[in-house]
Design a protein around this motif. Sequence first.
Motif, PDB file in Angstrom:
ATOM      1  N   LEU A  48     -14.629  -0.053   1.537  1.00 14.78           N
ATOM      2  CA  LEU A  48     -15.188  -0.395   0.232  1.00 14.78           C
ATOM      3  C   LEU A  48     -14.935  -1.868  -0.077  1.00 14.78           C
ATOM      4  O   LEU A  48     -14.030  -2.487   0.471  1.00 14.78           O
ATOM      5  CB  LEU A  48     -14.566   0.498  -0.844  1.00 14.78           C
ATOM      6  CG  LEU A  48     -14.763   2.000  -0.612  1.00 14.78           C
ATOM      7  CD1 LEU A  48     -13.873   2.807  -1.540  1.00 14.78           C
ATOM      8  CD2 LEU A  48     -16.220   2.391  -0.787  1.00 14.78           C
ATOM      9  N   SER A  49     -15.719  -2.405  -0.990  1.00 15.78           N
ATOM     10  CA  SER A  49     -15.640  -3.831  -1.309  1.00 15.78           C
ATOM     11  C   SER A  49     -14.350  -4.166  -2.061  1.00 15.78           C
ATOM     12  O   SER A  49     -13.788  -3.321  -2.768  1.00 15.78           O
ATOM     13  CB  SER A  49     -16.835  -4.241  -2.170  1.00 15.78           C
ATOM     14  OG  SER A  49     -16.689  -3.720  -3.482  1.00 15.78           O
ATOM     15  N   TYR A  52     -14.645  -3.282  -5.680  1.00 17.30           N
ATOM     16  CA  TYR A  52     -14.405  -1.872  -5.981  1.00 17.30           C
ATOM     17  C   TYR A  52     -12.924  -1.656  -6.295  1.00 17.30           C
ATOM     18  O   TYR A  52     -12.573  -1.052  -7.309  1.00 17.30           O
ATOM     19  CB  TYR A  52     -14.824  -0.996  -4.793  1.00 17.30           C
ATOM     20  CG  TYR A  52     -14.475   0.456  -4.976  1.00 17.30           C
ATOM     21  CD1 TYR A  52     -15.335   1.321  -5.631  1.00 17.30           C
ATOM     22  CD2 TYR A  52     -13.266   0.966  -4.507  1.00 17.30           C
ATOM     23  CE1 TYR A  52     -15.005   2.655  -5.809  1.00 17.30           C
ATOM     24  CE2 TYR A  52     -12.929   2.289  -4.680  1.00 17.30           C
ATOM     25  CZ  TYR A  52     -13.798   3.131  -5.337  1.00 17.30           C
ATOM     26  OH  TYR A  52     -13.470   4.449  -5.522  1.00 17.30           O
ATOM     27  N   TYR A  53     -12.060  -2.161  -5.424  1.00 14.78           N
ATOM     28  CA  TYR A  53     -10.625  -1.959  -5.617  1.00 14.78           C
ATOM     29  C   TYR A  53     -10.112  -2.694  -6.851  1.00 14.78           C
ATOM     30  O   TYR A  53      -9.252  -2.175  -7.577  1.00 14.78           O
ATOM     31  CB  TYR A  53      -9.848  -2.381  -4.370  1.00 14.78           C
ATOM     32  CG  TYR A  53     -10.127  -1.468  -3.196  1.00 14.78           C
ATOM     33  CD1 TYR A  53      -9.707  -0.140  -3.210  1.00 14.78           C
ATOM     34  CD2 TYR A  53     -10.827  -1.912  -2.080  1.00 14.78           C
ATOM     35  CE1 TYR A  53      -9.963   0.716  -2.142  1.00 14.78           C
ATOM     36  CE2 TYR A  53     -11.084  -1.071  -1.013  1.00 14.78           C
ATOM     37  CZ  TYR A  53     -10.653   0.248  -1.048  1.00 14.78           C
ATOM     38  OH  TYR A  53     -10.902   1.091  -0.004  1.00 14.78           O
ATOM     39  N   ASP A  55     -11.852  -3.278  -9.571  1.00 18.01           N
ATOM     40  CA  ASP A  55     -12.306  -2.486 -10.720  1.00 18.01           C
ATOM     41  C   ASP A  55     -11.449  -1.238 -10.888  1.00 18.01           C
ATOM     42  O   ASP A  55     -11.031  -0.898 -11.999  1.00 18.01           O
ATOM     43  CB  ASP A  55     -13.772  -2.098 -10.562  1.00 18.01           C
ATOM     44  CG  ASP A  55     -14.728  -3.271 -10.693  1.00 18.01           C
ATOM     45  OD1 ASP A  55     -14.281  -4.395 -11.021  1.00 18.01           O
ATOM     46  OD2 ASP A  55     -15.932  -3.071 -10.452  1.00 18.01           O
ATOM     47  N   ARG A  95     -17.571   1.867 -13.519  1.00 16.55           N
ATOM     48  CA  ARG A  95     -17.013   2.249 -12.215  1.00 16.55           C
ATOM     49  C   ARG A  95     -15.958   3.331 -12.389  1.00 16.55           C
ATOM     50  O   ARG A  95     -15.947   4.344 -11.702  1.00 16.55           O
ATOM     51  CB  ARG A  95     -16.410   1.022 -11.510  1.00 16.55           C
ATOM     52  CG  ARG A  95     -15.490   1.307 -10.344  1.00 16.55           C
ATOM     53  CD  ARG A  95     -16.120   2.022  -9.170  1.00 16.55           C
ATOM     54  NE  ARG A  95     -17.240   1.286  -8.671  1.00 16.55           N
ATOM     55  CZ  ARG A  95     -18.328   1.860  -8.104  1.00 16.55           C
ATOM     56  NH1 ARG A  95     -18.388   3.157  -7.943  1.00 16.55           N
ATOM     57  NH2 ARG A  95     -19.334   1.125  -7.681  1.00 16.55           N
ATOM     58  N   GLU A  99     -16.340   7.246 -10.983  1.00 10.69           N
ATOM     59  CA  GLU A  99     -15.382   7.874 -10.071  1.00 10.69           C
ATOM     60  C   GLU A  99     -14.690   9.068 -10.720  1.00 10.69           C
ATOM     61  O   GLU A  99     -14.508  10.109 -10.093  1.00 10.69           O
ATOM     62  CB  GLU A  99     -14.352   6.854  -9.586  1.00 10.69           C
ATOM     63  CG  GLU A  99     -14.924   5.713  -8.781  1.00 10.69           C
ATOM     64  CD  GLU A  99     -15.621   6.148  -7.500  1.00 10.69           C
ATOM     65  OE1 GLU A  99     -15.324   7.234  -6.955  1.00 10.69           O
ATOM     66  OE2 GLU A  99     -16.475   5.377  -7.020  1.00 10.69           O
ATOM     67  N   GLU A 111     -18.114   6.132  -5.270  1.00  8.25           N
ATOM     68  CA  GLU A 111     -17.951   5.771  -3.863  1.00  8.25           C
ATOM     69  C   GLU A 111     -16.968   6.683  -3.147  1.00  8.25           C
ATOM     70  O   GLU A 111     -17.070   6.903  -1.960  1.00  8.25           O
ATOM     71  CB  GLU A 111     -17.437   4.324  -3.745  1.00  8.25           C
ATOM     72  CG  GLU A 111     -18.342   3.293  -4.346  1.00  8.25           C
ATOM     73  CD  GLU A 111     -19.533   2.959  -3.484  1.00  8.25           C
ATOM     74  OE1 GLU A 111     -19.508   3.261  -2.281  1.00  8.25           O
ATOM     75  OE2 GLU A 111     -20.493   2.399  -4.030  1.00  8.25           O
TER      76      GLU A 111
END
Length: 117
Positions: A48-49, A52-53, A55, A95, A99, A111
């Motif tokens: 994952l980008s 992403y982490y 956020d 986000r 999730e 994701e």
Amino acid sequence: MSIEFDNTYLDNATNANDTHHGIFIQENVISEIAEGLKEYGENNGYNLSPQYYQDMAWGGLTHIEQPSGLGNYIINPAFNQVIPNNSDQQRIINRLNAEKNNQSVNGIQPEGAQACP
């Protein structure tokens, strides 16, 4: 990153949880949390980008309980100070909700795999 904080929200926090979360943000542990999430994700096969982490590291830190203590929440003033751009705030909140609920939120798809159905 060094940010000068207005500590009014910490001085007037109505519970220890909000105070601790404000200190987490003030002490800039978001990057460290993001790094830990990334390491965990990579060890479990996720690719994952970095965004992403970053956020996801805000989980539990974006809102605080209103002083009334009736379970109503507002945007954490520390979150506003660190992430002043509204579109960035919305991306992070969307986000987290995508999730958490394992469904699309304003165009953001989950994701990860849902931990508990």
